[in-house]
Enzyme design. Structure first.
Site, PDB file in Angstrom:
ATOM      1  N   SER A 102       0.870  -1.224  -0.110  1.00  0.00           N
ATOM      2  CA  SER A 102      -0.125   0.177   0.112  1.00  0.00           C
ATOM      3  C   SER A 102       0.937   1.396  -0.169  1.00  0.00           C
ATOM      4  O   SER A 102       1.601   1.445   0.966  1.00  0.00           O
ATOM      5  CB  SER A 102      -0.955  -0.049   1.046  1.00  0.00           C
ATOM      6  OG  SER A 102      -1.833  -0.966   1.125  1.00  0.00           O
ATOM      7  N   LYS A 177      -7.400   1.615  -2.196  1.00  0.00           N
ATOM      8  CA  LYS A 177      -7.041   1.305  -1.023  1.00  0.00           C
ATOM      9  C   LYS A 177      -6.937   2.595  -0.139  1.00  0.00           C
ATOM     10  O   LYS A 177      -7.103   2.448   1.066  1.00  0.00           O
ATOM     11  CB  LYS A 177      -5.300   0.638  -1.360  1.00  0.00           C
ATOM     12  CG  LYS A 177      -4.731   0.300   0.097  1.00  0.00           C
ATOM     13  CD  LYS A 177      -5.457  -0.865   0.789  1.00  0.00           C
ATOM     14  CE  LYS A 177      -4.954  -0.780   2.386  1.00  0.00           C
ATOM     15  NZ  LYS A 177      -4.379  -2.000   2.646  1.00  0.00           N
ATOM     16  N   LYS A 245       0.929   5.719   8.198  1.00  0.00           N
ATOM     17  CA  LYS A 245       1.234   6.107   6.886  1.00  0.00           C
ATOM     18  C   LYS A 245       0.311   5.855   5.712  1.00  0.00           C
ATOM     19  O   LYS A 245       0.340   6.988   4.987  1.00  0.00           O
ATOM     20  CB  LYS A 245       2.422   4.872   6.469  1.00  0.00           C
ATOM     21  CG  LYS A 245       2.840   4.887   4.964  1.00  0.00           C
ATOM     22  CD  LYS A 245       2.811   3.379   4.246  1.00  0.00           C
ATOM     23  CE  LYS A 245       1.728   2.316   4.255  1.00  0.00           C
ATOM     24  NZ  LYS A 245       1.606   1.298   3.648  1.00  0.00           N
TER      25      LYS A 245
END
Length: 299
Positions: A102, A177, A245
């Site tokens: 990701s 995502k 993140k």
């Protein structure tokens, strides 16, 4: 390959919480998997499951038809992909890279462009479903790239997940995502606030969460994380550090396209706060700890 019906050979780079069970699912599906990762115990685990352990990225990818990468963030993808010891310099022309990390959409777009110059195809294919989804091979996989490359990858992805969708050109998988992580974080935060409210009110938490999960407030997040909340069990399936993140990715990408994420921005700050409190290594259900601190609990 001399036998046109033979399964493609796979190199797997990155055997963490997600990568290890995913690679093992490919082995169970009959694929040959050569893996490389930084931890020796993870290489031993792959070998014990029937895979081959490589001593370097170059060794892992040199004969592979498909290279699958599953590493934490954009800098890691760049580190394993570029340079003389990286994937692009050592994979064969015609190979297909499936990056399941990701990362930022732009990193995926850049990787695809640079790989194309070497005759290497790329799709971005980040996943949702956490460790349990990886183990059970029921991940949702959101893909960006060319339709022909998606079609070539589909049998492999079907050994790893259940909901597999081509979302658009390179980077689109990462964009979806990012949206997924926005929804998950806000959902966990709402559940955490409800848990603290219910407990401070003296309600039977187990019963309350059961009935809530049967109605409109029910969610996959609540189903998956209910025991974490009840038992204060924050053993990581998906670490706060990684969700931090991801919230950075979604807030940055949203700014770039001019989308306002007011609630997402607040939850991003709460995730950042939890990390600053030293809880970065805990599961993202530990957002409960942040609400408890705000509500005066001694942690």
């Amino acid at each position: 390959m001399s036998n046109p019906t033979a399964l493609p050979s796979i190199a797997w780079i990155g055997l963490g919480i997600m990568g290890s069970p995913m690679a093992e699912n490919l082995l169970k599906a009959g694929y040959s998997v050569t893996g490389f990762t930084l931890e020796q115990d993870k290489l031993d685990r792959l070998a014990a499951a029937g895979g081959a352990a490589a001593g370097s990225i170059a060794e892992a990818v040199k004969d592979a038809d498909v290279v699958i990468t599953m590493v934490p963030a954009s800098p890691h993808v760049e580190a394993i992909s570029y340079g003389e010891n990286g994937i692009l310099e050592n994979a064969k022309s015609g190979a297909l890279i499936i990056d399941m990390s990701s990362i930022t959409p732009q990193t995926s777009i850049d990787l695809a462009k640079n790989a194309a110059e070497k005759g290497i195809r790329v799709i971005d294919a980040p996943v949702s479903g956490g460790e349990a989804g990886a183990v059970e091979a029921v991940l949702s996989i959101m893909v960006g790239g060319e339709k022909a490359d998606f079609d070539a990858a589909l049998p492999i992805l079907e050994a790893l997940g259940k909901t597999i969708v081509l979302c658009g050109p390179h980077g689109s998988g990462q964009t979806v995502k990012a949206a997924n992580q926005l929804i998950v974080a806000v959902n966990i935060q709402a559940c955490a606030e409800a848990v603290v409210f219910l407990e401070k009110s003296g309600v039977d938490l187990n019963a309350a969460l059961d009935v809530l999960n049967g109605g409109l407030a029910g969610s996959t997040v609540l189903t998956r994380k209910k025991d974490n909340f009840l038992n204060r069990d924050f053993k990581p399936g998906f670490r706060i550090d990684l969700h931090h993140k991801d919230m950075g990715i979604v807030t940055d990408a949203a700014r770039n396209v001019g989308a306002a994420l007011p609630v997402g921005a607040v939850v991003a700050q709460l995730v950042a706060s939890l990390r600053a409190q030293g809880d970065g290594g805990l599961d993202h259900s530990a957002l409960l700890r942040a609400v408890e601190r705000l509500s005066g609990a001694q942690i």
